[in-house]
Design a protein around this motif. Structure first.
Motif, PDB file in Angstrom:
ATOM      1  N   HIS A  58      36.989  36.500  25.938  1.00 32.77           N
ATOM      2  CA  HIS A  58      36.639  36.782  27.328  1.00 32.77           C
ATOM      3  C   HIS A  58      37.688  37.711  27.933  1.00 32.77           C
ATOM      4  O   HIS A  58      38.844  37.726  27.518  1.00 32.77           O
ATOM      5  CB  HIS A  58      36.576  35.454  28.108  1.00 32.77           C
ATOM      6  CG  HIS A  58      36.141  35.626  29.516  1.00 32.77           C
ATOM      7  ND1 HIS A  58      36.972  35.376  30.577  1.00 32.77           N
ATOM      8  CD2 HIS A  58      34.977  36.051  30.038  1.00 32.77           C
ATOM      9  CE1 HIS A  58      36.319  35.641  31.695  1.00 32.77           C
ATOM     10  NE2 HIS A  58      35.104  36.046  31.401  1.00 32.77           N
ATOM     11  N   TYR A  98      40.563  37.924  40.824  1.00 29.95           N
ATOM     12  CA  TYR A  98      39.121  38.163  40.668  1.00 29.95           C
ATOM     13  C   TYR A  98      38.895  39.430  39.867  1.00 29.95           C
ATOM     14  O   TYR A  98      39.641  40.406  39.999  1.00 29.95           O
ATOM     15  CB  TYR A  98      38.498  38.290  42.052  1.00 29.95           C
ATOM     16  CG  TYR A  98      37.153  38.990  42.107  1.00 29.95           C
ATOM     17  CD1 TYR A  98      35.992  38.321  41.732  1.00 29.95           C
ATOM     18  CD2 TYR A  98      37.045  40.310  42.543  1.00 29.95           C
ATOM     19  CE1 TYR A  98      34.750  38.958  41.791  1.00 29.95           C
ATOM     20  CE2 TYR A  98      35.817  40.950  42.613  1.00 29.95           C
ATOM     21  CZ  TYR A  98      34.666  40.265  42.235  1.00 29.95           C
ATOM     22  OH  TYR A  98      33.453  40.892  42.303  1.00 29.95           O
ATOM     23  N   GLU A 130      33.232  43.653  33.278  1.00 30.22           N
ATOM     24  CA  GLU A 130      32.912  45.071  33.494  1.00 30.22           C
ATOM     25  C   GLU A 130      34.051  45.831  34.182  1.00 30.22           C
ATOM     26  O   GLU A 130      34.016  47.059  34.273  1.00 30.22           O
ATOM     27  CB  GLU A 130      31.645  45.194  34.352  1.00 30.22           C
ATOM     28  CG  GLU A 130      30.355  44.829  33.630  1.00 30.22           C
ATOM     29  CD  GLU A 130      30.014  43.349  33.683  1.00 30.22           C
ATOM     30  OE1 GLU A 130      30.940  42.536  33.914  1.00 30.22           O
ATOM     31  OE2 GLU A 130      28.840  43.002  33.498  1.00 30.22           O
ATOM     32  N   ASP A 135      28.561  40.565  43.344  1.00 27.20           N
ATOM     33  CA  ASP A 135      29.196  39.542  44.183  1.00 27.20           C
ATOM     34  C   ASP A 135      29.214  40.044  45.622  1.00 27.20           C
ATOM     35  O   ASP A 135      29.312  41.253  45.871  1.00 27.20           O
ATOM     36  CB  ASP A 135      30.650  39.294  43.731  1.00 27.20           C
ATOM     37  CG  ASP A 135      30.707  38.729  42.332  1.00 27.20           C
ATOM     38  OD1 ASP A 135      30.040  37.727  42.075  1.00 27.20           O
ATOM     39  OD2 ASP A 135      31.423  39.316  41.496  1.00 27.20           O
ATOM     40  N   ILE A 190      35.389  36.021  48.315  1.00 26.49           N
ATOM     41  CA  ILE A 190      34.053  36.069  47.695  1.00 26.49           C
ATOM     42  C   ILE A 190      33.213  35.043  48.442  1.00 26.49           C
ATOM     43  O   ILE A 190      33.554  33.853  48.474  1.00 26.49           O
ATOM     44  CB  ILE A 190      34.099  35.674  46.201  1.00 26.49           C
ATOM     45  CG1 ILE A 190      35.226  36.382  45.457  1.00 26.49           C
ATOM     46  CG2 ILE A 190      32.748  35.894  45.530  1.00 26.49           C
ATOM     47  CD1 ILE A 190      35.052  37.820  45.209  1.00 26.49           C
ATOM     48  N   ARG A 196      26.943  35.166  45.679  1.00 32.67           N
ATOM     49  CA  ARG A 196      26.651  35.949  44.475  1.00 32.67           C
ATOM     50  C   ARG A 196      25.219  36.466  44.561  1.00 32.67           C
ATOM     51  O   ARG A 196      24.304  35.712  44.865  1.00 32.67           O
ATOM     52  CB  ARG A 196      26.835  35.099  43.220  1.00 32.67           C
ATOM     53  CG  ARG A 196      26.644  35.921  41.967  1.00 32.67           C
ATOM     54  CD  ARG A 196      27.028  35.193  40.697  1.00 32.67           C
ATOM     55  NE  ARG A 196      28.377  34.686  40.745  1.00 32.67           N
ATOM     56  CZ  ARG A 196      28.704  33.450  40.430  1.00 32.67           C
ATOM     57  NH1 ARG A 196      27.783  32.612  40.043  1.00 32.67           N
ATOM     58  NH2 ARG A 196      29.946  33.044  40.498  1.00 32.67           N
ATOM     59  N   LYS A 232      28.156  30.424  37.485  1.00 29.84           N
ATOM     60  CA  LYS A 232      29.488  30.396  36.872  1.00 29.84           C
ATOM     61  C   LYS A 232      29.989  28.982  36.953  1.00 29.84           C
ATOM     62  O   LYS A 232      30.138  28.435  38.050  1.00 29.84           O
ATOM     63  CB  LYS A 232      30.434  31.289  37.678  1.00 29.84           C
ATOM     64  CG  LYS A 232      30.667  32.641  37.087  1.00 29.84           C
ATOM     65  CD  LYS A 232      31.839  32.639  36.162  1.00 29.84           C
ATOM     66  CE  LYS A 232      31.850  33.820  35.266  1.00 29.84           C
ATOM     67  NZ  LYS A 232      33.182  34.342  35.036  1.00 29.84           N
TER      68      LYS A 232
HETATM   69  P1  AMP Z   1      33.123  37.528  33.832  1.00 29.65           P
HETATM   70  O1  AMP Z   1      32.546  38.829  33.491  1.00 29.65           O
HETATM   71  O2  AMP Z   1      32.715  36.417  32.917  1.00 29.65           O
HETATM   72  O3  AMP Z   1      34.589  37.589  33.987  1.00 29.65           O
HETATM   73  O4  AMP Z   1      32.524  37.099  35.231  1.00 29.65           O
HETATM   74  C1  AMP Z   1      32.731  37.832  36.386  1.00 29.65           C
HETATM   75  C2  AMP Z   1      32.187  37.084  37.561  1.00 29.65           C
HETATM   76  O5  AMP Z   1      32.899  35.864  37.734  1.00 29.65           O
HETATM   77  C3  AMP Z   1      32.356  37.809  38.873  1.00 29.65           C
HETATM   78  O6  AMP Z   1      31.355  38.760  39.070  1.00 29.65           O
HETATM   79  C4  AMP Z   1      32.275  36.663  39.854  1.00 29.65           C
HETATM   80  O7  AMP Z   1      30.938  36.308  40.115  1.00 29.65           O
HETATM   81  C5  AMP Z   1      32.953  35.522  39.099  1.00 29.65           C
HETATM   82  N1  AMP Z   1      34.368  35.358  39.477  1.00 29.65           N
HETATM   83  C6  AMP Z   1      35.461  35.748  38.794  1.00 29.65           C
HETATM   84  N2  AMP Z   1      36.591  35.388  39.451  1.00 29.65           N
HETATM   85  C7  AMP Z   1      36.195  34.775  40.581  1.00 29.65           C
HETATM   86  C8  AMP Z   1      36.873  34.187  41.691  1.00 29.65           C
HETATM   87  N3  AMP Z   1      38.200  34.125  41.747  1.00 29.65           N
HETATM   88  N4  AMP Z   1      36.122  33.667  42.687  1.00 29.65           N
HETATM   89  C9  AMP Z   1      34.776  33.719  42.642  1.00 29.65           C
HETATM   90  N5  AMP Z   1      34.079  34.238  41.618  1.00 29.65           N
HETATM   91  C10 AMP Z   1      34.769  34.764  40.600  1.00 29.65           C
END
Ligand code: AMP
Length: 616
Positions: free
Chosen positions: A242, A385, A389, A457, A469, A472, A478
């Motif tokens: 990841h 955050y 991508e 987001d 945030i 979504r 998540k």
């Molecule tokens: P990933 O590609 O698995 O890292 O997922 C990314 C997504 O995780 C983001 O678009 C958010 O929706 C969520 N995300 C990541 N960090 C946070 C955070 N600190 N607070 C809220 N959502 C988060």
């Protein structure tokens, strides 16, 4: 409120991670780079020793015929070899494809085939057996390199061991001494470095194309944030498949501190006491677990202990509030805080080894309550955050500038703006992917022509630039473990498998596991009920019966077997009535209004998660 933030100025110095790695070896050859467990012992690897292994691995891959940007999979838990293999692939000019070791055989086959990976590193015999079963679905995959154990005779010619690859690498270097140096020198920022697969809403993962430029940028940006110095000891357990785990490895090469690596989560707390790290990154689930354990421990300790604990937390919260406002506690409060620390908080700090300066939380939202609880106890968790991508590191609170409940400020070099129509967070930086692998339509829907990433987001930016945030837009869940789940995909599977189900809503956002709300198909269920001794019962009575629960459970079990562990439905509830348009649970086109149903049945949902978060 602001609607955009311009990038903080900073200078980029890193060209690529392979070049940075060579530089690092040259600068601090004898410093400890990695610490890793062997049985009960922790061993060390210097930068120079790591460099020698990386070179042998890279040469081994070249000897197998690896070409520029050729994909190589890694199917392993987090361990120091993962990092060395990744560096080996990059130094040889290849591109790493990450695969979660918990992925099903079909998912592994899909990812390895979609990425046209030529080789894959597999952790153990179990992973090899998984691959063997789907070999026909991966025609381009010519070699499996096994980390632990020996190859089975049945895999002769297809599986080799890591030691054999390194030996082949040494032989290749003896014949062509500059092979790896030449390959590394040819790597540029515009070459593909990594394909990380991320959930799509249809259940098929999408390969995110991250270039050398992305990781070079994140290495510089992490260093510029100033969290770490070369005197730090970081504990790394996050999955390297990841982006959150992976990005930490870039920062590591830049800063040159020591990283202790062990991906085994059950070992985490015990290891922290031994390793005594100064920094650790984690998904919120880990903090929730520790929080629950500490609170439960205090409750179980009897009335007096529980009262002292609550008193200490009360004092801690006052100190936290003062510190958040930039003041240090004085007088009576400072005195009481010292006592609270001695009686209660020092024990929590000792759980983490006693030297921890900083936790970084990311991948999913951290509850403000937990952040404040830890802060009260003298442990700072800064939330960040990002997305796969965006190479994960897009926003972060700073150790000296933080605001709980927000994800902090943009990383240096990252621009943000909010879409005027709905507040969608748009990001631009060199860390943004260069598209989804072989998916031009999805890429065009996610990246604008001028380089902005549509994150899916929704957020708000306060007057000081801190991002919160708030929602979504994309239809993905998540979990608090930071794992994506595509609810519609699982709902579709359940509906296709179980003829007694009318509607299913998979739930799990910010929760520590997935659950489902189920409604029954009246006609099918009534027929079944007659044969199950429930003749004459109403819909609601059948829905509440143990027989119906057992019936649905068999189908859920069947679906669960085809899902990754974090996607499985651990609990479900059958609702007393089917969803209707009139009650506002379905749209006129008969789509489920997910949020409306979750709101209406919030108590049913909360009951399934009872005990998942303790109350202080
Ligand atoms: P990933 O590609 O698995 O890292 O997922 C990314 C997504 O995780 C983001 O678009 C958010 O929706 C969520 N995300 C990541 N960090 C946070 C955070 N600190 N607070 C809220 N959502 C988060």
């Amino acid at each position: 409120m602001a609607t955009s933030t311009a990038p903080e100025a900073f200078t980029r110095t890193t060209s690529t991670i392979p070049a940075l790695f060579l530089e690092r070896i040259g600068k601090t050859p004898d410093r400890e780079a990695y610490r890793y467990p062997v049985g009960d012992e922790w061993r060390s690897l210097t930068w120079k020793a790591a460099g020698a292994r990386v070179k042998a691995l890279a040469a081994g891959l070249l000897s197998l015929g690896l070409g520029r940007e050729d994909r190589v999979g890694i199917l392993s838990n987090t361990r120091y070899e993962w990092v060395l293999i990744d560096l080996g692939i990059l130094c040889a000019g290849g591109a790493t494809t990450t695969v979660y070791p918990s992925s099903t055989a079909e998912e592994c086959a899909y990812i390895l085939d979609d990425s046209t990976s030529r080789f894959v590193f597999a952790e153990d015999a179990g992973q090899v057996a998984k691959l063997r079963g789907v070999k026909a679905a991966m025609p381009k995959l010519t070699k499996v390199i096994l980390l632990d154990g020996a190859a089975e005779p049945i895999d002769a010619g297809w599986v080799m061991t890591l030691a054999e690859l390194e030996a082949a690498g040494a032989a290749h270097l003896a014949a062509t001494p500059t092979a790896v140096d030449d390959a590394t020198a040819g790597v540029t920022r515009d070459h593909l470095a990594t394909l990380i697969y991320t959930s799509g809403t249809t259940g098929k993962p999408k390969g995110v194309r991250l270039m050398h430029d992305c990781w070079a940028y994140t290495a510089d940006a992490i260093a510029a944030v100033g969290f770490l110095t070369d005197a730090d000891l970081e504990y790394l357990w996050l999955p390297l498949s990841h982006s959150f785990g992976k990005v930490l490895t870039s920062g590591h090469v830049k800063i040159g501190h020591t990283v202790a690596i062990d991906g085994r989560i059950p070992k985490l707390i015990d290891n922290l006491a031994v390793v005594k790290p100064t920094m650790m990154a984690a998904a919120p689930r880990i903090f929730e677990k520790v929080y629950n354990k500490v609170v439960q421990g205090a409750k179980d300790g009897g009335d007096i202990k529980w009262r002292i604990f609550q008193w200490a937390i009360g004092i801690g919260k006052q100190v936290s509030a003062a510190r958040q406002a930039g003041r240090e506690p004085k007088g009576m409060l400072a005195f009481e805080y010292r006592i609270a620390t001695k009686l209660v908080f020092s024990k929590l700090q000792q759980r983490f080894g006693g030297r921890l300066r900083l936790f970084v939380s990311g991948s999913a939202p951290l509850s403000r309550e937990i952040a404040e609880f830890f802060h009260a106890a003298g442990v700072l968790i800064v939330e960040g955050y990002g997305l796969t991508e965006s190479s994960a590191a897009s926003f972060v609170n700073r150790a000296d500038k933080y605001r709980f409940g927000t994800v902090g400020l943009p990383m240096p070099g990252t621009e943000v703006k909010l879409a005027p129509e709905d507040g969608e967070i748009l990001l631009r930086s060199p860390g943004i992917m260069r598209g989804y692998h072989n998916l031009p339509h999805e890429t065009a829907a996610t990246l604008t022509e001028d380089g902005w990433l549509k994150t899916g987001d929704i957020g708000e930016i306060d007057g000081d630039g801190f991002l919160k945030i708030t929602d979504r837009k994309k239809d993905l869940i998540k979990t608090s473990g930071g794992k994506y789940v595509a609810p519609q995909y699982i709902e579709g599977k359940i509906k296709a498998t179980c003829p007694f189900v009318s509607q299913v809503i998979v739930h799990g956002d910010k929760r520590n596991f997935c659950s489902a709300l189920v409604t029954l198909d009246e006609e099918a269920t009534k027929k079944w009920a007659e044969g199950a001794g429930l003749t004459g019962k109403t819909y609601a009575q059948i829905a509440a019966s143990a027989e119906a629960k057992a019936l649905i459970q068999t189908y859920i079990d069947q679906v669960n077997r085809e899902l990754a562990k974090w996607e499985t439905i651990k609990k479900f509830a059958i609702l007393p009535a089917d969803l209707t348009v009139e009650s506002g649970e379905l749209t006129p086109s008969l789509k489920v209004k997910r949020k409306a149903v979750e709101k209406k049945y919030v108590e049913v949902l909360d009951e399934m998660y009872q005990g998942a978060m303790a109350d202080v």
